[in-house]
Scaffold this active site. Structure first.
Site, PDB file in Angstrom:
ATOM      1  CB  ALA A  37      48.511  11.030  -0.521  1.00  0.00           C
ATOM      2  N   GLY A  59      48.922  16.330  -1.130  1.00  0.00           N
ATOM      3  CA  GLY A  59      48.874  16.070  -2.575  1.00  0.00           C
ATOM      4  C   GLY A  59      47.892  16.984  -3.291  1.00  0.00           C
ATOM      5  CD  GLU A 118      52.742  17.475  -2.683  1.00  0.00           C
ATOM      6  OE1 GLU A 118      51.924  16.551  -2.467  1.00  0.00           O
ATOM      7  OE2 GLU A 118      53.952  17.369  -2.413  1.00  0.00           O
ATOM      8  CD  GLU A 175      52.309  16.624   2.632  1.00  0.00           C
ATOM      9  OE1 GLU A 175      52.403  17.735   3.216  1.00  0.00           O
ATOM     10  OE2 GLU A 175      51.960  16.512   1.442  1.00  0.00           O
TER      11      GLU A 175
HETATM   12  N1  CAA Z   1      42.995  10.281   3.089  1.00  0.00           N
HETATM   13  C1  CAA Z   1      41.990   9.447   3.360  1.00  0.00           C
HETATM   14  N2  CAA Z   1      40.812   9.834   3.901  1.00  0.00           N
HETATM   15  C2  CAA Z   1      40.669  11.138   4.186  1.00  0.00           C
HETATM   16  C3  CAA Z   1      41.678  12.072   3.937  1.00  0.00           C
HETATM   17  C4  CAA Z   1      42.883  11.610   3.353  1.00  0.00           C
HETATM   18  N3  CAA Z   1      43.902  12.415   3.033  1.00  0.00           N
HETATM   19  N4  CAA Z   1      41.258  13.284   4.342  1.00  0.00           N
HETATM   20  C5  CAA Z   1      40.019  13.108   4.830  1.00  0.00           C
HETATM   21  N5  CAA Z   1      39.660  11.816   4.718  1.00  0.00           N
HETATM   22  C6  CAA Z   1      38.393  11.206   5.156  1.00  0.00           C
HETATM   23  C7  CAA Z   1      38.272  11.154   6.665  1.00  0.00           C
HETATM   24  O1  CAA Z   1      38.983  10.041   7.183  1.00  0.00           O
HETATM   25  C8  CAA Z   1      36.787  11.043   6.830  1.00  0.00           C
HETATM   26  O2  CAA Z   1      36.388   9.718   6.557  1.00  0.00           O
HETATM   27  P1  CAA Z   1      35.255   9.007   7.487  1.00  0.00           P
HETATM   28  O3  CAA Z   1      34.014   9.829   7.240  1.00  0.00           O
HETATM   29  O4  CAA Z   1      35.172   7.624   6.915  1.00  0.00           O
HETATM   30  O5  CAA Z   1      35.745   9.091   8.894  1.00  0.00           O
HETATM   31  C9  CAA Z   1      36.244  11.924   5.709  1.00  0.00           C
HETATM   32  O6  CAA Z   1      37.297  12.036   4.767  1.00  0.00           O
HETATM   33  C10 CAA Z   1      35.887  13.320   6.163  1.00  0.00           C
HETATM   34  O7  CAA Z   1      37.008  13.877   6.837  1.00  0.00           O
HETATM   35  P2  CAA Z   1      36.967  14.460   8.340  1.00  0.00           P
HETATM   36  O8  CAA Z   1      35.883  13.820   9.126  1.00  0.00           O
HETATM   37  O9  CAA Z   1      38.345  14.374   8.886  1.00  0.00           O
HETATM   38  O10 CAA Z   1      36.555  15.962   8.021  1.00  0.00           O
HETATM   39  P3  CAA Z   1      36.931  17.246   8.894  1.00  0.00           P
HETATM   40  O11 CAA Z   1      36.112  18.361   8.314  1.00  0.00           O
HETATM   41  O12 CAA Z   1      36.817  16.981  10.345  1.00  0.00           O
HETATM   42  O13 CAA Z   1      38.476  17.516   8.578  1.00  0.00           O
HETATM   43  C11 CAA Z   1      40.408  17.736   7.154  1.00  0.00           C
HETATM   44  C12 CAA Z   1      38.866  17.824   7.265  1.00  0.00           C
HETATM   45  C13 CAA Z   1      41.032  18.862   7.967  1.00  0.00           C
HETATM   46  C14 CAA Z   1      40.753  17.912   5.692  1.00  0.00           C
HETATM   47  C15 CAA Z   1      40.867  16.358   7.687  1.00  0.00           C
HETATM   48  O14 CAA Z   1      40.098  15.354   7.059  1.00  0.00           O
HETATM   49  C16 CAA Z   1      42.322  16.079   7.436  1.00  0.00           C
HETATM   50  O15 CAA Z   1      43.172  16.591   8.149  1.00  0.00           O
HETATM   51  N6  CAA Z   1      42.625  15.220   6.419  1.00  0.00           N
HETATM   52  C17 CAA Z   1      43.977  14.789   6.137  1.00  0.00           C
HETATM   53  C18 CAA Z   1      44.768  15.880   5.434  1.00  0.00           C
HETATM   54  C19 CAA Z   1      46.198  15.421   5.208  1.00  0.00           C
HETATM   55  O16 CAA Z   1      46.922  15.119   6.130  1.00  0.00           O
HETATM   56  N7  CAA Z   1      46.608  15.427   3.932  1.00  0.00           N
HETATM   57  C20 CAA Z   1      47.962  15.065   3.550  1.00  0.00           C
HETATM   58  C21 CAA Z   1      48.029  13.619   3.190  1.00  0.00           C
HETATM   59  S1  CAA Z   1      49.708  13.112   2.893  1.00  0.00           S
HETATM   60  C22 CAA Z   1      50.065  13.592   1.293  1.00  0.00           C
HETATM   61  O17 CAA Z   1      49.262  14.219   0.619  1.00  0.00           O
HETATM   62  C23 CAA Z   1      51.419  13.180   0.792  1.00  0.00           C
HETATM   63  C24 CAA Z   1      51.769  13.719  -0.534  1.00  0.00           C
HETATM   64  O18 CAA Z   1      52.396  14.779  -0.629  1.00  0.00           O
HETATM   65  C25 CAA Z   1      51.489  12.984  -1.762  1.00  0.00           C
END
Ligand code: CAA
Length: 260
Positions: free
Chosen positions: A66, A111, A114, A134
């Site tokens: 998400a 998500g 999921e 999460e």
């Molecule tokens: N939401 C918004 N933006 C996101 C994102 C997310 N879930 N995941 C990555 N991005 C963005 C980053 O902020 C970054 O943006 P900028 O270039 O503007 O800084 C861009 O995508 C690239 O990401 P990274 O620089 O972080 O890339 P990385 O290779 O270093 O890491 C990653 C990749 C491990 C996937 C890392 O981005 C990450 O941990 N993302 C979040 C994953 C997460 O926590 N997902 C769960 C969300 S909660 C959910 O999903 C609830 C539900 O059940 C519905």
């Protein structure tokens, strides 16, 4: 219909829906989830679509979860609406008549994992990563992760993933039964299309009702689930596909199914 955050392409009876927000690793904001619902409804009602592929734009991510930037300001009620919206759309994937194949090209987190779990089959690139991270954000999965993951891989492995928030490789996802096949990233879409084509060559009504029997039956006790199966088995005997499929076997020729 044109979409802002998705690409939709139909060819050879296969609809490919691509999550297309690569700058945020295809993160799901509410607009994207709403568009996914609309796109699924659109393709599911098309008679020229027999199978659906879901994949992500870019080489890095299927869906990185998400959209965290949107969730930052959610009130409790907005969070509830967001969870229910996603859950409705994922339930639609399970209930739509066509098989939905996830072609997981990179991160499938939160998500994203999921969405993948709601698909009927998963083909993963060897570079893909899966997880429910999460808890790292101080929240829990909201699109069915706490429910579909234990049903798919068992309670303890699901707890390990959800409670540690750690990612696993595509190979590990295969070992625990989360994905059907792991292939070199370059071959992902070819293998996913081949899988779709194989299913498309089978009796369409049978494929549709077998999906229904399994997805609906898993929510029932075994006795009622088997009764559902018996009803659908019997209903299949009124179809032209049944007549053609059995005649083709007896006449030692390839069946020419019409989906009727
Ligand atoms: N939401 C918004 N933006 C996101 C994102 C997310 N879930 N995941 C990555 N991005 C963005 C980053 O902020 C970054 O943006 P900028 O270039 O503007 O800084 C861009 O995508 C690239 O990401 P990274 O620089 O972080 O890339 P990385 O290779 O270093 O890491 C990653 C990749 C491990 C996937 C890392 O981005 C990450 O941990 N993302 C979040 C994953 C997460 O926590 N997902 C769960 C969300 S909660 C959910 O999903 C609830 C539900 O059940 C519905």
């Amino acid at each position: 219909m044109a979409y802002e955050n998705l690409l939709v392409d139909v060819s050879e009876r296969i609809a490919t829906i691509t999550f297309n927000r690569p700058k945020s690793l295809n993160a799901l904001n509410p607009a994207t989830v709403r568009e996914l619902g609309a796109a699924l409804e659109e393709v599911s009602s098309r008679t020229d679509v027999g199978a659906v592929l879901l994949t992500g734009a870019g080489e890095k991510a299927f869906i990185a979860g998400a959209d965290i930037t949107v969730m930052k300001d959610f009130s409790t009620l907005e969070a509830l609406d967001f969870a229910l919206l996603g859950q409705r759309v994922l339930a639609y994937i399970e209930q739509m008549p066509q098989p939905v194949i996830g072609a997981i090209n990179g991160f499938a987190l939160g998500g994203g994992c999921e969405v993948a779990m709601a698909c009927d089959l998963l083909i993963a690139a060897d570079t893909a990563r899966f997880g429910q991270p999460e808890v790292n954000l101080g929240i829990i999965p909201g699109y069915g992760g706490t429910q579909r993951l234990p049903r798919l891989v068992g309670r303890n492995l699901a707890k390990e993933l959800v409670l540690t928030g750690e990612m696993i490789t595509a190979q590990r996802a295969y070992e625990i039964g989360l994905v059907n096949k792991v292939v070199p990233a370059a071959d992902l879409m070819t293998v996913a299309r081949e899988t779709a084509k194989k299913i498309l060559s089978r009796g369409p009504v049978a494929v549709r009702t077998a999906k229904m029997a399994m997805n609906r039956g898993l929510d029932l006790d075994l006795g009622n689930a088997c009764a559902l199966e018996a009803s659908l088995f019997a209903a299949g005997f009124s179809t032209a596909d049944r007549a053609e499929g059995i005649a083709a076997f007896i006449e030692k020729r390839k069946a020419n199914f019409t989906g009727k």
